[in-house]
Design an enzyme around this catalytic site. Sequence first.
Site, PDB file in Angstrom:
ATOM      1  N   CYS A 197      29.388  -9.073  41.437  1.00  0.00           N
ATOM      2  CA  CYS A 197      29.287 -10.618  41.897  1.00  0.00           C
ATOM      3  C   CYS A 197      28.763 -11.341  40.598  1.00  0.00           C
ATOM      4  O   CYS A 197      29.048 -12.699  40.595  1.00  0.00           O
ATOM      5  CB  CYS A 197      28.248 -10.632  42.801  1.00  0.00           C
ATOM      6  SG  CYS A 197      28.826  -9.832  44.601  1.00  0.00           S
ATOM      7  N   CYS A 348      34.267 -12.108  26.830  1.00  0.00           N
ATOM      8  CA  CYS A 348      34.171 -12.211  28.111  1.00  0.00           C
ATOM      9  C   CYS A 348      32.779 -12.942  28.413  1.00  0.00           C
ATOM     10  O   CYS A 348      32.178 -13.331  27.606  1.00  0.00           O
ATOM     11  CB  CYS A 348      34.641 -11.098  29.001  1.00  0.00           C
ATOM     12  SG  CYS A 348      33.659  -9.694  28.802  1.00  0.00           S
TER      13      CYS A 348
END
Length: 390
Positions: A197, A348
Site C-alpha cells: 500500500c 524508486c
Amino acid sequence: MSLPPLVEPAADLTIDEVRRYSRHLIIPDVAMDGQKRLKNAKVLAVGAGGLGSPTLLYLAAAGVGTLGIVEFDTVDESNLQRQIIHGQSDVGRSKAESARDAIREINPHVNVVLHETRLDTSNVTEIFSQYDLIVDGTDNFATRYLVNDASVLLGKPYVWGSIYRFDGQASVFWAEHGPCYRCLYPEPPPPGMVPSCAEGGVLGVLCASIGAIQATEAIKVLTGIGEPLVGRLTVYDALELSYRTIRVRKDPECRLCGKNPTITELIDYDAFCGVVSDEAERAAAGSTILATELKDWLDRGEPIELVDVREPAEWEIVRIPGARLIPKGELPAHLSELPQDRRVVVYCKSGVRSAEALATLKGAGFSSAVHVQGGVTAWANQVDKSLPVY
C-alpha cells in the site's frame, strides 16, 4: 457453515454494561449469552494501522473484554488518511499507545494489552497463546504467513483482511474447520510483483469496509452466531461497489494443514517471501549508491542518466531533479532509448523496485548501472528536506 461459540460466557454483566450493550442484548441471536461471551473473549489485533483501526474500535465498542495490540510503529502524518484510530495530536507517538487511548475513550470496560514489538518467530507463539482469536491487519506477506502458520500450529482461528487501492479481501482461516491461508496461497508472489500500500496506495475508506467485515467475522466466531467466512473468501471492489464470494476448499496436500504436513514449525519468513528477487539481490550487490553519493555525482557533473522507475502519480508528488520517468513495468520497452556512453542510475520510492529494475538493466548489458538505496525517500530525508515524503 455454522460453528460453535469460540469462548464461554462470562459470569454476568454489570448494570453499566447492560445499559451500554442494550442494542445487542435485544437481538435474539446475540442476547445476554452472546454479550457475555464477548466480555469473556480475548482478541489480538496484529497491527493498529488501516485495517486494525476500524477493527479495534468496533470490537471495543462491541464489548470484547480483552483486546491485545501488536504494534511497533509510530504514528506518521501519512497514516491519518486511513488509520482512523489515530489523530493529529498522535503524530510521533507510539501507535499502540495511541490505539489504547482511543479504545479507552470508546469503552473503558475493555482491558487493553500492548505488545510493542515486531512480531517474529521468536515471540509469536508466546503472544498468540494468550488469546482466543487473532485478527490480521498486516500489509506484508512475510507477516501474513507467520500469522497463518503460528495460528495453525497453535490451533487458533484468525480473521484475515487485505486491501490495495480500491480492492479488498477478507476471510476466516481456521484449520480445524476449513482451509488455512496456505490452502489459498501456497506460495507468496514473486518479490516486487505485488506492490505494498505504501507503494501502490489505498483508498482510505476501503479500510473501513474491510475492517468492518473483520470485526463482524470476529464477533460471529466468538459468539457462534451466523455463518463465518470459514472456507469462503469475500472480494470487494469499491469502484463497482460489488461483493463476490469465492469458495475456498481445504487442500489435502497443504504443507501446513494437509494430511501429511511438512511444515511442522515456524520458518524464516523473510527468506520465504523475499523482499527482492534473487536476480535483483545479485544485481544490487556492489551496484548500490547512497542518496548523498548521487548528490555528489550531480554536483560534480558526472555523466549519468538518472531514471525514475516509479509510477506517474508518484512522479507528480516528488522527484529528483534531472531524472526522467520510465515506470518499472515499461522499462524493457525503453531500453534502446538509454545511452550506452553514460552510467544509468535508477531510483524508486524506497529501493525495492529500483533493485528489480537494476536486474533488468544488468541483464540487458548495462553493466555499470546502479540504483539508489532508499530511493527518493532517502533523497528527501538526507539531501533536500524541503521535499515531501509520501
